[in-house]
Structure formats: structure tokens, C-alpha cells
Design an enzyme around this catalytic site. Structure first.
Site, PDB file in Angstrom:
ATOM      1  CB  ILE A 583      -0.911  -0.161   1.224  1.00  0.00           C
ATOM      2  CG1 ILE A 583      -1.734  -1.335   1.209  1.00  0.00           C
ATOM      3  CG2 ILE A 583      -1.741   1.254   1.455  1.00  0.00           C
ATOM      4  CD1 ILE A 583      -2.705  -1.617  -0.092  1.00  0.00           C
ATOM      5  CD  GLU A 659     -10.875  -0.793 -12.148  1.00  0.00           C
ATOM      6  OE1 GLU A 659     -11.789  -1.062 -12.937  1.00  0.00           O
ATOM      7  OE2 GLU A 659      -9.713  -0.995 -12.212  1.00  0.00           O
TER       8      GLU A 659
HETATM    9 MO1  MOS Z   1     -11.836   1.741 -14.532  1.00  0.00          MO
HETATM   10  S1  MOS Z   1     -13.735   0.969 -14.957  1.00  0.00           S
HETATM   11  O1  MOS Z   1     -10.663   0.543 -15.381  1.00  0.00           O
HETATM   12  O2  MOS Z   1     -11.413   3.178 -15.291  1.00  0.00           O
END
Ligand code: MOS
Length: 697
Positions: A583, A659
Site C-alpha cells: 500500500i 477497483e
Molecule cells: Mo476503470 S472501469 O478500469 O476506469
């Protein structure tokens, strides 16, 4: 050179934080080149057909209006690889809301007034916009994004499923969802005889530069794209959207700088969305919960313009053990805008279905859902047989269970009730690939002793500028205060977009390389004087990587309160534990994880783009009718991470965190709602309207 404290890992403030909160940071639309005018987009009011005529007379009579563009008088485009960008080149209308023209005016108000006076005549054909399981148009795409096979088969699923001791066979549905970053898309285009400058709200200045150059038939070097500050994207600004082409066209047409703002409403039409999905999941295991049969079939849509095949079933190929597995994707081409990127495309809807099904299987097998996952931990990637570069799902599940206070349960059970509030808890796993792309970067020691990093990367609000400052500081062995990172300019060394959770890994690797090279040059001491710089490209080394399975993992635990009378679902607390390599910045990383989890709660409970079948378009077109979580929807979110040292992903050891936070959240919420109510909601979002009347006290 000063000896520095290591800065990677530190929770340092955003380096541009002050600029942002004081309003000094300029976003695309805030740039006002001398002599600028406004353009607004005209949109199709039919879902399928052709534009047969445009009467612009009344519009052109509005004082200040400079022109109206449509396909018969718009500049011709050169090479356009994405047909969504090929606007005003033909009479064809492929979806409602598609750009069919533009008004250019001295004042914004004049443009908006004139828009309403342009009369567009259409030849209209019947449209087909609804994704449904029995749609006759389904076919299997050969590849799904970015380049996975559409179908995989391992072992003999049918045989294994037929003989498994415990099985479930369920279908889940997710709606279309639209990205709603704080800053809507905007482009300010400046056409000159010798080139084009665009201030753009984008996740990738280099790719906008490339696409604009090709579209307008220019050398790449003659196009400059500037995007120092971007107010979010989530994928909607990942690939250039048609408005940037329109802004440049408008500037070319009137030979003046042009500002074009995409309205919030227009974002529901031409800046992309997540495809709706229908997903059938079949799982079979023995009495001990060991998976023997796994099948995941996904039904989703694309447009008639081009194929966009979301990779929804791909996480099912690698999450859990089991010898017999089948995954497939089925697409149908509708009269709709082309679906596009939205935070963790593929994993987000796919893991909602898989992790809901795993919960259903755990109940059917009478095994605690955490335990069932632990029993199906694969030694190697079950699909490819590759070793994991690192995999800490077990640690995430254990740590999460501990922090949350998970009470193991075996078989069907219900959470406690308190008056009309039913309570429940749920768990789900998270996963996201740890990839990397080639990137260039430049590092320079200035005469004043400061270090400057230049890279055409994008900080879309993630903290990328700060993370790169820390990465550079460590590579240079100086303090972060001695380093300035300049990004968001296609004039800097070419960089991949901020997408696929690859930014830090891709740009950071190039930054490390440039810093090392600069240090080596300085150490040789044979340069005539300052400045001294190093420009690198990581291209080849990215290709040369060993065959390993590289993924980040996580586990999310959620508590819900369901009101039996009103159907409201609240999430009083959620715990997410992630293992994403090193991180880089503890503060901005935490924000990324809670941002992802927040968006996941929105997916579970709120977000849904509703089709109006008559018009063939989404009826909810704004933040009043398309609800994203507000402060009142999000209560206690706890985030923790497992320290991972993975030398196989990149020189920084970071796996990417943009994500993974959204992946699995919706399943954890739906699983908790089941625990609270005894009812399994297999279609998202779980809105009061869906819950009320089905839940009894
Ligand atoms: Mo993200 S959907 O890979 O910008």
C-alpha cells in the site's frame, strides 16, 4: 543527496490538496482560451433510423449563434477506430440520445435556446432495447474484455453437476448502471492551423491525444491534451467519448476555441454505462463443501455500433478450486448506446452472482459461508495452473471475520429482530487482476536542487500524484517534499490511462526506472551541469514477465437492518479487508477502498438505470432520479489490509486498489438481506419497492 525516511506506505496528504480545496486547481471546463465560444450537443430523439433533414433557420437567427453542425455540413473525420466516436459522418441513428448535431454560439444561453429551435426530421424504424433471457439475438463473442476467451470448459461439468451431493442452480440479474463522477465530462478545444489543444476531463491524456490526432488526420505531436485535474471517472472517462470529437469539430468549423460541457443528463446517453446482466450460476459440492462443479453463463448486451463484451464470468474461472468448470458469455446487439467501462467491469456484476451463489450453496450444504470459501482455496490458478504471485484471500477472510465479529452459522439461519427492524449479516470475497502496462516517464534534477517527474498520467481524484511523489522519493532516496510530479499533459512522456487499477503499477514502474537511471547518471558525475534528466520506457520488461497468476483479493463483511414495514435496507456497518500488495499511501488507499465499498452499497441498494421501452432510453437521467449513495446511506465503513510482499507484480510491489473495493460488496449486502429476512433477492438493486410486502416480521 539527503538520506530520507522511506515514504512509501506513509499516510501523507494529497500534494495538490490545498489547490483543490481553495479552488485554485483548474478542471477542464474552467480553462477559457481567448475568444472562446460554446458548443452544445444535439441528440437524437429516436432510437433507430436516419436523420433525413435539418432545418436550422430559426436557430441561426438567435443572436450570437455562429453555426449549426449536422452530418451534411460537419467536418469529415479521418481515421476513427471506435465507431462510437464517428459522429456526424452519416445519417444513421443507432440509439436515442446519440449526437446528431451541435449548436455553436457566443453565449451558452444562446446555444441552449437555439438547440430547441433546430428542427430535425427523422425516418424512424422500430427499436429493440430490452435485454431479456429469451432474446433471439444472443451469440457467443469469441473474446471478452480485454482479451479473454468468451467460453472456457475444464473437466466435465454436466457429469459432475449431475452427481454432486449438494447443488444450486440460480439466476441473478443486475441492471444497467451509469457512472456519475462529480465532474461531468467536458472538453475545451482550440483549433489552430498548426495543431489542436484540448483541455479534457479524461483518465488518459495520451489516448485522447492519439485518437484526436488520428480522427483529424494530424501527427500526434501536433495535438496536446491537458488534464491536470479530473473530478472522477470510474471508467467513463477511460476511453474518449464522442463529445471530445464534437468539441474539436466545432472549433475547426468556427476557427475559435470551443467549450463543450456534457450535462449530467447527457452522461446517461453517450458517456457509457455498465451493461445489464442476466447470470445463471450452477454450483455442486460434496457434503464437506468441496466444489466439484461450477458453471457461470452470462447474458448481456452491446450496441449495433460495435461489440463491447464485458468479462463478467472471468472471476469464476480463478476464484475457487474444483476440476469441472464451464463459463460462457452471450451477447445480443440492441438499439442502445455501447456499454462501456464502470469500476471493475466484469468482476463487479460477476462476483455479485458468484458470491451470492456461494452463499446459497453454503446454506444448502449446512456449512458456514466463510468456512465454505476456506475449503475451496486453490493451490494454483485452477484455470491456467499458474502459481499465484501471492494470494491472501484466506487471511482476508480470517482477519475480516475477526474484526467484524462474524458468528459462524450452519445452514439456514436468521438474524435477530428488533421491533420492525430485521437484522442480518453477510460475507463475500473480492478479487481484481493485478496487471501492468508499458509506460514512459522522465526524472530530472533541476538547478535549484529539486526533482521533477514528468509523465502523462492522470490523477482523477485517486491520489495518483501523491503516490507517484512517494514512489519517486523512495527511488531517489530523498524526502517527498523534494519531488514534484507533473502529470495530466500529453506533452509529457506517454503513459497508459488511469484504468484497470493499473495506474500506480504502470506509471510507478516507469517512475522508479527513470529515478534509478537519473541517480546512475548523477553518480557517474560526467554531466556538464544541471539540469540532468533521464527518460525511460518500461515497454519490453512488462512483456517479459513470468507466467504467474497475479490478483488482489479481499473479503467484505456487512450488517444490514431491514425495515419490515417500509422495505428500507440500511447498512449500519461494513468491514473490508484487502490484500493488494504494498500500500503506497495509507490515507489515499483507505479512501479508494471505502469509495469502492460505497459504490458497491449503491449497486446493492440504489443504482438502476430504468428503461422507457416506448422511447428506448433511460428514464432516470439525473441525480434526483438515479440515486447514488449520499452521506445518509453510508454509516460505518472499516477498512484494513493484509501486508503482502509480492515481488512478481512490479518493482513497487503494489497490486492496484482503485477497483477491488466495489467487488463483492453487493453480494455481501444481498447475503445479509437474506440472513435478515429469509428472502433471497436475486435482482439488484434491493430497493424498498422490491422489499416491501415480501418481508414479514
Ligand atoms: Mo476503470 S472501469 O478500469 O476506469
Amino acid at each position: 543527496m539527503s538520506v530520507a525516511v522511506r515514504s512509501i506506505g506513509a499516510a501523507i496528504d494529497r500534494v495538490e490538496g490545498r489547490e483543490k480545496v481553495t479552488g485554485e486547481a483548474k478542471y477542464a471546463y474552467e480553462h477559457s482560451p481567448p475568444g472562446f465560444v460554446y458548443a452544445t450537443a444535439l441528440q437524437s430523439t429516436i432510437a433507430k433510423g436516419e436523420v433525413v433533414g435539418v432545418d436550422a433557420e430559426a436557430a441561426l437567427a438567435v443572436p450570437g449563434v455562429l453555426g449549426v453542425l449536422w452530418h451534411e455540413d460537419a467536418p469529415r473525420l479521418h481515421e476513427v477506430s471506435d465507431a462510437e466516436l464517428e459522429i456526424l459522418q452519416s445519417p444513421r441513428v443507432a440509439y436515442r440520445g446519440q449526437i446528431v448535431g451541435a449548436v455553436i454560439a457566443e453565449r451558452y444561453e444562446a446555444a441552449r435556446q437555439a438547440e430547441r429551435l433546430v428542427r430535425i426530421e427523422y425516418s424512424e424504424h422500430p427499436h429493440d432495447v430490452l435485454l431479456r433471457a429469451d432474446h433471439p439475438g444472443f451469440y457467443e463473442p469469441e473474446k471478452v474484455n480485454p482479451s479473454y476467451p468468451g467460453r472456457t470448459e475444464e473437466g466435465d461439468f454436466d457429469q459432475a453437476f449431475a452427481t454432486a451431493e449438494v447443488t444450486i442452480d440460480r439466476t441473478y440479474e443486475t441492471p444497467a448502471e451509469h457512472n456519475n463522477p462529480m465532474e461531468p465530462h467536458a472538453s475545451v478545444a482550440v483549433w489552430r492551423e498548426d495543431g489542436i489543444t484540448v483541455y479534457d476531463s479524461t483518465q488518459g491524456a495520451s489516448s485522447v491525444q492519439d485518437i484526436v490526432a488520428k480522427a483529424f488526420g494530424l501527427e500526434r505531436e501536433r495535438v496536446r491534451v491537458l488534464s491536470a485535474h479530473v473530478g472522477g471517472g470510474f471508467g467513463s472517462k477511460g476511453t474518449p467519448r464522442p463529445h471530445v470529437i464534437l468539441a474539436v469539430m466545432a472549433s475547426q468549423a468556427v476557427r475559435r476555441p470551443v467549450k463543450l460541457a456534457v450535462t449530467r443528463q447527457q452522461m446517461f446517453d453517450f458517456t457509457g454505462y455498465r451493461t445489464p446482466t442476466i447470470q445463471r450460476v450452477r454450483l455442486g459440492c460434496d457434503r464437506q463443501g468441496r466444489l466439484s462443479a461450477t458453471a457461470h453463463a452470462v447474458y448481456e448486451q452491446s450496441s449495433t455500433i460495435r461489440e463491447f463484451a464485458e468479462q463478467t464470468a472471468t472471476p469464476t474461472r480463478m476464484m475457487y478450486s474444483g476440476e469441472n468448470r464451464r463459463t460462457s458469455h452471450h451477447l445480443t446487439r440492441l438499439d442502445v448506446p455501447t456499454p462501456s467501462w464502470m469500476r471493475a467491469p466484469g468482476e463487479t456484476p460477476g462476483m455479485y452472482a458468484l458470491e451470492s451463489a456461494v452463499d446459497e450453496l453454503a446454506i444448502a450444504a449446512g456449512i458456514d459461508p466463510v468456512e465454505l470459501r476456506l475449503r475451496n482455496e486453490p493451490e494454483v490458478d485452477p484455470e491456467t495452473g499458474h502459481r499465484w504471485s501471492s494470494r491472501s484471500l484466506v487471511a482476508c477472510l480470517r482477519e475480516g471475520a475477526e474484526r467484524f465479529g462474524w458468528i459462524p452459522r450452519h445452514g439456514a439461519s436468521r438474524g435477530p429482530r428488533n421491533g420492525h427492524w430485521l437484522t442480518g449479516t453477510g460475507v463475500a470475497s473480492s478479487v481484481y487482476p493485478a496487471r501492468r502496462r508499458p509506460s514512459e516517464a522522465r526524472a530530472r534534477l533541476e538547478p535549484d536542487g529539486g526533482y521533477v517527474i514528468e509523465i502523462a498520467a492522470a490523477d482523477i481524484g485517486t491520489g495518483a500524484r501523491t503516490a507517484l511523489t512517494q514512489i519517486a522519493a523512495d527511488a531517489l532516496e530523498v524526502s517527498p517534499g523534494e519531488v514534484r510530479v507533473d502529470l495530466g499533459d500529453s506533452g509529457y512522456p506517454t503513459a497508459p490511462l488511469a484504468g484497470g487499477s493499473m495506474g500506480t503499477a504502470s506509471w510507478g514502474s516507469a517512475v522508479v526506472k527513470a529515478c534509478r537511471e537519473l541517480r546512475a547518471t548523477l553518480a557517474r558525475g560526467d554531466t556538464p551541469g544541471l539540469p540532468v534528466e533521464a527518460h525511460v520506457d518500461t515497454g519490453a520488461e512488462v512483456q517479459g514477465d513470468e507466467a504467474l497468476a497475479r490478483y488482489a483479493f479481499g473479503a467484505q463483511f456487512v450488517e444490514v437492518h431491514v425495515n419490515a414495514d417500509t422495505g428500507e435496507v440500511h447498512v449500519p456497518r461494513a468491514v473490508g479487508v484487502f490484500a493488494a500488495g504494498r500500500i503506497v499511501n495509507a490515507k489515499t488507499a483507505r479512501s479508494q477502498f471505502i469509495g469502492g465499498m460505497t459504490m458497491g452499497i449503491g449497486m446493492a441498494l440504489h443504482e438502476e438505470s430504468l428503461l422507457d421501452l416506448r422511447f428506448g432510453d433511460y428514464a432516470n437521467h439525473d441525480l434526483a432520479t438515479y440515486h447514488v449513495p449520499s452521506c445518509a446511506d453510508i454509516e460505518e465503513l472499516e477498512v484494513a489490509w493484509i501486508d503482502e510482499h509480492d515481488p512478481h507484480v512490479n518493482p513497487i510491489g503494489a497490486k492496484g486498489i482503485g477497483e477491488i473495493g466495489i467487488v463483492g460488496t453487493a453480494a455481501a449486502v444481498a447475503n445479509a438481506v437474506h440472513h435478515a429476512t429469509g428472502i433471497r433477492f436475486r435482482a439488484l438493486p434491493i430497493t424498498p419497492a422490491r422489499v416491501v410486502g415480501r418481508v414479514s416480521r
